[in-house]
Design a protein around this motif. Structure first.
Motif, PDB file in Angstrom:
ATOM      1  N   LEU A  52       0.826  -1.208   0.000  1.00  0.00           N
ATOM      2  CA  LEU A  52       0.000   0.000   0.000  1.00  0.00           C
ATOM      3  C   LEU A  52       0.859   1.256   0.000  1.00  0.00           C
ATOM      4  O   LEU A  52       1.969   1.272   0.543  1.00  0.00           O
ATOM      5  N   SER A  53       0.320   2.328  -0.591  1.00  0.00           N
ATOM      6  CA  SER A  53       0.974   3.635  -0.528  1.00  0.00           C
ATOM      7  C   SER A  53       0.776   4.237   0.859  1.00  0.00           C
ATOM      8  O   SER A  53      -0.007   3.723   1.671  1.00  0.00           O
ATOM      9  N   GLY A  54       1.472   5.350   1.122  1.00  0.00           N
ATOM     10  CA  GLY A  54       1.338   6.013   2.418  1.00  0.00           C
ATOM     11  C   GLY A  54      -0.091   6.436   2.711  1.00  0.00           C
ATOM     12  O   GLY A  54      -0.606   6.227   3.826  1.00  0.00           O
ATOM     13  N   GLY A  55      -0.753   6.996   1.710  1.00  0.00           N
ATOM     14  CA  GLY A  55      -2.128   7.433   1.903  1.00  0.00           C
ATOM     15  C   GLY A  55      -3.069   6.274   2.146  1.00  0.00           C
ATOM     16  O   GLY A  55      -3.990   6.362   2.966  1.00  0.00           O
ATOM     17  N   GLN A  56      -2.848   5.167   1.434  1.00  0.00           N
ATOM     18  CA  GLN A  56      -3.684   3.984   1.617  1.00  0.00           C
ATOM     19  C   GLN A  56      -3.480   3.375   2.998  1.00  0.00           C
ATOM     20  O   GLN A  56      -4.434   2.920   3.635  1.00  0.00           O
ATOM     21  N   ARG A  57      -2.248   3.386   3.493  1.00  0.00           N
ATOM     22  CA  ARG A  57      -1.968   2.876   4.843  1.00  0.00           C
ATOM     23  C   ARG A  57      -2.692   3.716   5.899  1.00  0.00           C
ATOM     24  O   ARG A  57      -3.217   3.186   6.880  1.00  0.00           O
ATOM     25  N   GLN A  58      -2.683   5.033   5.705  1.00  0.00           N
ATOM     26  CA  GLN A  58      -3.358   5.896   6.669  1.00  0.00           C
ATOM     27  C   GLN A  58      -4.866   5.683   6.636  1.00  0.00           C
ATOM     28  O   GLN A  58      -5.539   5.747   7.666  1.00  0.00           O
ATOM     29  N   ARG A  59      -5.409   5.424   5.446  1.00  0.00           N
ATOM     30  CA  ARG A  59      -6.844   5.137   5.364  1.00  0.00           C
ATOM     31  C   ARG A  59      -7.167   3.798   6.015  1.00  0.00           C
ATOM     32  O   ARG A  59      -8.220   3.632   6.642  1.00  0.00           O
ATOM     33  N   THR A  80       0.503  13.225   8.090  1.00  0.00           N
ATOM     34  CA  THR A  80       1.936  13.516   8.011  1.00  0.00           C
ATOM     35  C   THR A  80       2.579  12.733   6.873  1.00  0.00           C
ATOM     36  O   THR A  80       2.415  11.514   6.763  1.00  0.00           O
ATOM     37  N   GLY A  81       3.321  13.439   6.031  1.00  0.00           N
ATOM     38  CA  GLY A  81       4.060  12.785   4.952  1.00  0.00           C
ATOM     39  C   GLY A  81       3.248  12.459   3.719  1.00  0.00           C
ATOM     40  O   GLY A  81       3.786  11.879   2.769  1.00  0.00           O
ATOM     41  N   LEU A  82       1.969  12.823   3.706  1.00  0.00           N
ATOM     42  CA  LEU A  82       1.137  12.507   2.551  1.00  0.00           C
ATOM     43  C   LEU A  82       1.195  13.615   1.509  1.00  0.00           C
ATOM     44  O   LEU A  82       1.420  14.780   1.823  1.00  0.00           O
ATOM     45  N   ASP A  83       0.965  13.230   0.256  1.00  0.00           N
ATOM     46  CA  ASP A  83       0.887  14.229  -0.801  1.00  0.00           C
ATOM     47  C   ASP A  83      -0.439  14.981  -0.666  1.00  0.00           C
ATOM     48  O   ASP A  83      -1.365  14.523   0.019  1.00  0.00           O
ATOM     49  N   PRO A  84      -0.553  16.152  -1.296  1.00  0.00           N
ATOM     50  CA  PRO A  84      -1.757  16.974  -1.125  1.00  0.00           C
ATOM     51  C   PRO A  84      -3.059  16.255  -1.462  1.00  0.00           C
ATOM     52  O   PRO A  84      -4.071  16.439  -0.776  1.00  0.00           O
ATOM     53  N   GLN A  85      -3.048  15.426  -2.503  1.00  0.00           N
ATOM     54  CA  GLN A  85      -4.275  14.730  -2.884  1.00  0.00           C
ATOM     55  C   GLN A  85      -4.699  13.730  -1.804  1.00  0.00           C
ATOM     56  O   GLN A  85      -5.868  13.680  -1.415  1.00  0.00           O
ATOM     57  N   SER A  86      -3.736  12.942  -1.307  1.00  0.00           N
ATOM     58  CA  SER A  86      -4.042  11.970  -0.258  1.00  0.00           C
ATOM     59  C   SER A  86      -4.491  12.671   1.020  1.00  0.00           C
ATOM     60  O   SER A  86      -5.385  12.199   1.730  1.00  0.00           O
ATOM     61  N   ARG A  87      -3.871  13.816   1.312  1.00  0.00           N
ATOM     62  CA  ARG A  87      -4.242  14.569   2.506  1.00  0.00           C
ATOM     63  C   ARG A  87      -5.691  15.022   2.420  1.00  0.00           C
ATOM     64  O   ARG A  87      -6.458  14.889   3.378  1.00  0.00           O
ATOM     65  N   ARG A  88      -6.098  15.520   1.257  1.00  0.00           N
ATOM     66  CA  ARG A  88      -7.469  16.002   1.117  1.00  0.00           C
ATOM     67  C   ARG A  88      -8.474  14.845   1.114  1.00  0.00           C
ATOM     68  O   ARG A  88      -9.622  15.017   1.550  1.00  0.00           O
ATOM     69  N   GLN A  89      -8.058  13.683   0.644  1.00  0.00           N
ATOM     70  CA  GLN A  89      -8.934  12.518   0.735  1.00  0.00           C
ATOM     71  C   GLN A  89      -9.224  12.181   2.200  1.00  0.00           C
ATOM     72  O   GLN A  89     -10.364  11.881   2.564  1.00  0.00           O
ATOM     73  N   LEU A  90      -8.187  12.254   3.030  1.00  0.00           N
ATOM     74  CA  LEU A  90      -8.380  11.992   4.454  1.00  0.00           C
ATOM     75  C   LEU A  90      -9.222  13.085   5.105  1.00  0.00           C
ATOM     76  O   LEU A  90     -10.040  12.817   5.986  1.00  0.00           O
ATOM     77  N   TRP A  91      -9.012  14.342   4.675  1.00  0.00           N
ATOM     78  CA  TRP A  91      -9.840  15.436   5.188  1.00  0.00           C
ATOM     79  C   TRP A  91     -11.319  15.145   4.921  1.00  0.00           C
ATOM     80  O   TRP A  91     -12.168  15.354   5.784  1.00  0.00           O
ATOM     81  N   ASP A  92     -11.614  14.677   3.702  1.00  0.00           N
ATOM     82  CA  ASP A  92     -13.008  14.375   3.353  1.00  0.00           C
ATOM     83  C   ASP A  92     -13.559  13.260   4.229  1.00  0.00           C
ATOM     84  O   ASP A  92     -14.722  13.312   4.660  1.00  0.00           O
ATOM     85  N   LEU A  93     -12.727  12.248   4.488  1.00  0.00           N
ATOM     86  CA  LEU A  93     -13.159  11.140   5.341  1.00  0.00           C
ATOM     87  C   LEU A  93     -13.459  11.623   6.764  1.00  0.00           C
ATOM     88  O   LEU A  93     -14.473  11.258   7.370  1.00  0.00           O
TER      89      LEU A  93
END
Length: 227
Positions: A52-59, A80-93
């Motif tokens: 998994l990518s960093g963003g997927q691991r955080q999800r 922390t450490g996520l790219d802007p797109q992954s960060r905003r995906q988590l914000w939405d969640l």
């Protein structure tokens, strides 16, 4: 539910197996399929955690925090450490979790994240909470507003008659800046504009800008390095 800044899962298990394991610890809660749908990992159902990518691991970590259907969530620097797109995906969640009526306590070093997500803010400096305030009230009480006037004709210097307003003049003399508290908006700006008119100083543009949460944070804790 808790999501740590760094969570170590077995890298050889799949997403589905990982969620199934943690879901088995609770008598009730959402199904594994519901969790994967909620954190947008359905297409990674059979993907191994180690791939998994960093963003997927955080999800995935967020999904694990939700397996017991908690009313209170602690999220420790989830982006922390996520790219802007992954960060905003988590914000939405996270925004979706708030809309469900859950309480989310979010620790972050990204001030724009707190500005985007928070209803109530606690500022921590050197391990101590120095302020707890509703975000709207914090911005109102400690924020500044900056008025920028673009002049029709440049000024060589600020006239002495304007000394009481503590204005700043830019290098080429074309812009006057006036910084004021919200409480001074009515009592400060109007008289200033009238005084400029009396002095024959004309402007062709006027802009205002409010302090960002980051500027307020720096004003509270200073600019030095913090442990």
């Amino acid at each position: 539910g808790v999501s740590l800044q760094e969570t170590q899962f077995s890298e050889k298990l799949t997403v589905e197996e990982t969620l199934g394991l943690f879901r088995s610890f609770y008598d009730s809660g959402p199904s594994v399929d519901q969790l994967m749908q909620q954190v947008q990992l359905v297409d990674k159902r059979r993907g191994r955690v180690g791939q998994l990518s960093g963003g997927q691991r955080q999800r995935l970590a967020l999904a694990v925090a939700l397996v017991g259907n908690p009313e209170l969530l602690f999220l420790d620097e989830p982006t922390t450490g996520l790219d802007p797109q992954s960060r905003r995906q988590l914000w939405d969640l996270i925004a979706g979790l708030r809309s469900e009526g859950r309480t989310v306590i979010l620790t972050t070093h990204y001030i724009e994240e707190a500005e985007e997500m928070a209803d109530r803010i606690a500022v921590i400096n050197k391990g101590e909470i120095i302020l707890v305030e509703e975000k709207i009230e914090l911005m109102r009480k400690l924020g500044k507003r900056q008025l920028t006037l673009t002049l029709q004709e440049p000024l060589a210097a600020i006239p002495a008659e304007l000394a009481d307003w503590k204005l700043a003049l830019n290098a080429d003399g074309h812009e006057l800046q006036f910084t004021f508290d919200a409480a001074l908006e009515q009592t400060g700006v109007g008289p200033l504009l009238r005084r400029l008119e009396q002095l024959g100083i004309c402007f062709r543009d006027l802009n205002t800008r409010e302090s960002s949460l980051e500027e307020i944070f720096v004003s509270l804790v200073g600019r030095g390095a913090r442990a």
